[in-house]
Design a protein around this motif. Structure first.
Motif, short mmCIF file in Angstrom:
data_model
loop_
_atom_site.label_atom_id
_atom_site.label_comp_id
_atom_site.label_asym_id
_atom_site.label_seq_id
_atom_site.Cartn_x
_atom_site.Cartn_y
_atom_site.Cartn_z
N LEU A 60 11.03 3.37 -3.05
CA LEU A 60 9.96 4.33 -2.80
C LEU A 60 9.26 4.54 -4.13
CD1 LEU A 60 8.57 6.37 -0.93
CD2 LEU A 60 10.42 7.98 -1.43
N LEU A 61 8.01 4.06 -4.23
CA LEU A 61 7.30 4.02 -5.51
C LEU A 61 6.03 4.86 -5.48
CD1 LEU A 61 7.36 0.13 -6.03
CD2 LEU A 61 9.10 1.79 -6.78
N ASP A 62 5.89 5.73 -6.47
CA ASP A 62 4.65 6.45 -6.68
C ASP A 62 3.68 5.52 -7.39
OD1 ASP A 62 2.76 8.48 -6.88
OD2 ASP A 62 3.70 9.41 -8.63
N VAL A 63 2.38 5.72 -7.18
CA VAL A 63 1.40 4.88 -7.85
C VAL A 63 1.21 5.31 -9.30
CG1 VAL A 63 -1.04 4.20 -7.92
CG2 VAL A 63 0.19 4.19 -5.76
N ARG A 64 0.86 6.56 -9.52
CA ARG A 64 0.58 7.04 -10.88
C ARG A 64 1.84 7.54 -11.56
NH1 ARG A 64 -5.15 10.26 -10.96
NH2 ARG A 64 -6.43 8.46 -10.40
N LEU A 65 2.16 6.89 -12.66
CA LEU A 65 3.34 7.23 -13.45
C LEU A 65 2.94 7.37 -14.91
CD1 LEU A 65 5.52 4.60 -11.64
CD2 LEU A 65 5.83 7.08 -11.44
N PRO A 66 3.71 8.11 -15.71
CA PRO A 66 3.30 8.35 -17.09
C PRO A 66 3.23 7.09 -17.95
CG PRO A 66 5.48 9.26 -16.69
CD PRO A 66 4.94 8.80 -15.37
N ASP A 67 3.97 6.06 -17.58
CA ASP A 67 4.01 4.85 -18.42
C ASP A 67 3.73 3.58 -17.63
OD1 ASP A 67 6.38 4.96 -16.97
OD2 ASP A 67 7.62 4.19 -18.62
N GLY A 68 3.00 3.69 -16.55
CA GLY A 68 2.68 2.52 -15.75
C GLY A 68 2.27 2.96 -14.36
N ASN A 69 2.41 2.05 -13.40
CA ASN A 69 2.09 2.43 -12.03
C ASN A 69 2.96 1.66 -11.04
OD1 ASN A 69 0.54 0.14 -10.73
ND2 ASN A 69 -0.64 0.42 -12.61
N GLY A 70 3.09 2.27 -9.87
CA GLY A 70 3.94 1.71 -8.84
C GLY A 70 3.44 0.40 -8.26
N ILE A 71 2.14 0.16 -8.35
CA ILE A 71 1.59 -1.09 -7.85
C ILE A 71 2.11 -2.26 -8.68
CG2 ILE A 71 -0.54 -2.42 -7.55
CD1 ILE A 71 -1.88 0.36 -6.90
N ASP A 72 2.09 -2.11 -10.00
CA ASP A 72 2.63 -3.16 -10.87
C ASP A 72 4.13 -3.34 -10.64
OD1 ASP A 72 0.14 -3.67 -11.95
OD2 ASP A 72 0.47 -2.39 -13.71
N VAL A 73 4.83 -2.24 -10.45
CA VAL A 73 6.28 -2.31 -10.20
C VAL A 73 6.53 -3.03 -8.88
CG1 VAL A 73 8.37 -0.98 -9.74
CG2 VAL A 73 6.83 -0.26 -11.57
N CYS A 74 5.74 -2.74 -7.86
CA CYS A 74 5.86 -3.41 -6.58
C CYS A 74 5.68 -4.93 -6.74
CB CYS A 74 4.83 -2.86 -5.60
SG CYS A 74 4.83 -3.63 -3.97
N ARG A 75 4.66 -5.30 -7.45
CA ARG A 75 4.42 -6.74 -7.68
C ARG A 75 5.57 -7.39 -8.44
NH1 ARG A 75 -1.81 -5.56 -9.11
NH2 ARG A 75 -2.64 -5.74 -7.01
N MET A 76 6.11 -6.66 -9.44
CA MET A 76 7.24 -7.17 -10.22
C MET A 76 8.46 -7.37 -9.32
SD MET A 76 9.43 -5.21 -13.18
CE MET A 76 10.15 -4.13 -11.95
N LEU A 77 8.73 -6.39 -8.46
CA LEU A 77 9.89 -6.49 -7.57
C LEU A 77 9.73 -7.63 -6.57
CD1 LEU A 77 10.44 -2.69 -6.91
CD2 LEU A 77 11.97 -4.21 -8.20
N LYS A 78 8.55 -7.78 -6.01
CA LYS A 78 8.32 -8.84 -5.03
C LYS A 78 8.37 -10.23 -5.66
CE LYS A 78 8.01 -6.42 -1.27
NZ LYS A 78 8.98 -6.55 -0.19
N ALA A 79 8.13 -10.30 -6.96
CA ALA A 79 8.20 -11.59 -7.67
C ALA A 79 9.62 -11.92 -8.11
CB ALA A 79 7.27 -11.57 -8.88
#
Length: 123
Positions: free
Chosen positions: A49-68
């Protein structure tokens, strides 16, 4: 077998409420407030469960990282945001579901259960 959810959300109140709800339903919850802490300690999980706006990045990039990442590519991901209009959310970032904040906790729990059950059925 207990279900595990990993939450990446910088708002402590939202993270605490989600943790309380999911733990009351028998989940093991891993909660993180920053991408740095999350990235260091990614544990096996049934759903992210990922939030989009984070203090040091964003959940969209994390989602892409996890799916890769082969270890997590099939694990369901829910992205949540108060800053992206769901009617304009045409691009899929690799998530399995997009939920706007504020969200209904019953709906969130129902969707998490559905995604986990579907994932387990396809293993």
């Amino acid at each position: 077998m207990k279900k595990t959810i990993t939450i990446l959300e910088d708002d402590l109140d939202i993270r605490d409420i989600c943790t309380l709800i999911f733990e009351s339903e028998g989940f093991v919850v891993h909660g993180y407030g920053t991408v740095a802490n999350f990235s260091i300690d990614i544990l096996p999980t049934d759903i992210f469960l990922l939030d989009v706006r984070l203090p040091d990045g964003n959940g969209i990039d994390v989602c892409r990282m996890l799916k890769a990442d082969e270890r997590f590519s099939k694990v369901p991901i829910i992205i949540m945001s108060a800053h992206i209009n769901p009617l304009l959310h045409e691009q899929n970032y690799g998530e399995d579901l997009f939920i706007t904040k504020p969200f209904n906790l019953d709906y969130m729990l129902e969707q998490v259960e559905l995604l986990i059950d579907n994932h387990r059925d396809n293993l």
